[in-house]
Design an enzyme around this catalytic site. Sequence first.
Site, PDB file in Angstrom:
ATOM      1  N   LYS A  51     -49.509  -7.504  -2.468  1.00 30.00           N
ATOM      2  CA  LYS A  51     -49.642  -5.912  -2.107  1.00 30.00           C
ATOM      3  C   LYS A  51     -51.004  -5.553  -2.030  1.00 30.00           C
ATOM      4  O   LYS A  51     -51.989  -5.930  -2.764  1.00 30.00           O
ATOM      5  CB  LYS A  51     -48.896  -5.110  -3.076  1.00 30.00           C
ATOM      6  CG  LYS A  51     -48.736  -3.760  -2.725  1.00 30.00           C
ATOM      7  CD  LYS A  51     -48.046  -2.939  -3.757  1.00 30.00           C
ATOM      8  CE  LYS A  51     -47.978  -1.397  -3.394  1.00 30.00           C
ATOM      9  NZ  LYS A  51     -47.108  -0.641  -4.733  1.00 30.00           N
ATOM     10  N   SER A  90     -43.412   2.271  -3.549  1.00 30.81           N
ATOM     11  CA  SER A  90     -44.625   2.075  -2.445  1.00 30.81           C
ATOM     12  C   SER A  90     -44.792   0.340  -2.117  1.00 30.81           C
ATOM     13  O   SER A  90     -45.637   0.221  -1.150  1.00 30.81           O
ATOM     14  CB  SER A  90     -45.787   2.345  -2.972  1.00 30.81           C
ATOM     15  OG  SER A  90     -46.307   1.776  -4.199  1.00 30.81           O
ATOM     16  N   SER A 105     -41.521   2.065  -7.823  1.00 30.51           N
ATOM     17  CA  SER A 105     -42.267   1.335  -6.484  1.00 30.51           C
ATOM     18  C   SER A 105     -42.189  -0.139  -6.110  1.00 30.51           C
ATOM     19  O   SER A 105     -42.374  -0.663  -5.047  1.00 30.51           O
ATOM     20  CB  SER A 105     -43.767   1.855  -6.299  1.00 30.51           C
ATOM     21  OG  SER A 105     -44.023   2.990  -6.201  1.00 30.51           O
TER      22      SER A 105
END
Length: 499
Positions: free
Chosen positions: A95, A176, A200
């Site tokens: 990420k 997220s 997330s």
Amino acid sequence: MLNNSNVIHRRPTRSVSLTRQPDTLNSGRILRVSSTHSSVARVEELQGRIGDVDPLVNAVCTPNPAALTEAARLDTERDDGRVRGPLHGVPVLVKDNIDTADLPTTAGSLALADQPPPPQDAPVVRRLREAGCVILAKTNLSEWANFRGSASSSGWSAYGGLTRNPYALNRSPGGSSSGSGAALAAGLAEYAIGTETSGSIVCPAALNGVVGLKPTVGLIPQQGIVPISHSQDTAGPMTRTVEQTAALLTVMAGGQLDYTEACRGTDLSDVRIGVPRGPLWGYSNGLDQVTERALELLSQCGATLVDHLSLPTPGGDEDQLHVLAHEMKGDLAAYLATRAPGGPRDLDDLIAFNKKHADQELQWFGQELFERAAATDGLESPVYVAARLTALRAGRDGIDNLLRDNQLDALVSPSYQPAWTIDLVNGDHVTGSSSSHAALAGYPLLSVPSGLVSGLPVGLTISGTARSEVTLIRLAHAFETARIAADGPFPTPEFRQWV
């Protein structure tokens, strides 16, 4: 104290074979790159798929130009008899809020896009490399991990653009860790790293039909990860199967414990599982039906279900926002101080940057959460101290008391609603989730695919007390095995619009 009135032992209503069946997305295996399928070949295969498929999904924001070189070096090591572990030569997605010394780390923001890469890898990335993993690419995310403006759309960042759900391109991938979840569903890799403050990891895992584990806060080092809240932030594994999640967690947590040992059986006859109802259910009828089926499968594995329990309602949104806003101000400034000179150094710098580049950064939603955090007055503030105490009581006391009073090993509940339609104008349409208590407590939770609602994936959340990852993985593996045996594999995404 044991509340016997709530004990329901669901006996099997029909026999279920727990023999694994082939599943292109949930094969139940740890990918080990063999001499006949080299790391170079696997990286080339995935790079080709990224080129073919990712323009539809937009999950990858920064490919690693050195991935093939890294793969070739690891193939040479294998040929020379040095194998670092089960994930030697395996490609992993990271990420884009986790530091990589050879690739930009932007948190999705143009304010960091032109800055030099961080001076060193985050400790969790260093552990991946030491275990022989190949960093394939960085994945897109909800900008600033969804803590900039209250009307944000999960999966959108000014740097990476809009990530879409492979099962329905007009629907959200969740946030997220949007890019990590969508990339796995799209077959762009089998292993990815996400981060979670509150939902997330488990949200995109549920919406994309993959496995996501948010570990106990502190199990994995937080250094080198763009922060929101030191009391809630953690990196965690996202994969296609529970066993792969266990293997990746083993590496991320430093290798002191082999979590794959929890994936060795499906007999849960010694396990007691609590089923909190109340606000954790009822935000999606289809999801509730799938979750009832999941409870049946857990019972068929031998588990005792203690049903119709309740958790105390977490503190109001204001209390939770107080904690995140107060912690973000100092935590983010400390992180930005580790980056090269010349870039933003605090929230005030970022707020000013966004105003200057409003046509790109603020085109869909604002930065009122940034502004709120910038206005806070430190962790000695009575407002912060009171809000943090409320969070701990609702989270830790709520979970631990429920487990203790009912002699439970874990809790299960629906994860998130099926993916909602993307709406950049109005933002996300989230009706409910199961992540709040664990987020407030800093405790682990795991989302495992549980079924489909009108062709859209949904998940089952399994949660517990601090450092209960072994138990969560054991339960998730047993459930995953039973689900695949009973219902067959998930269909692969069709990359189409869904109405």
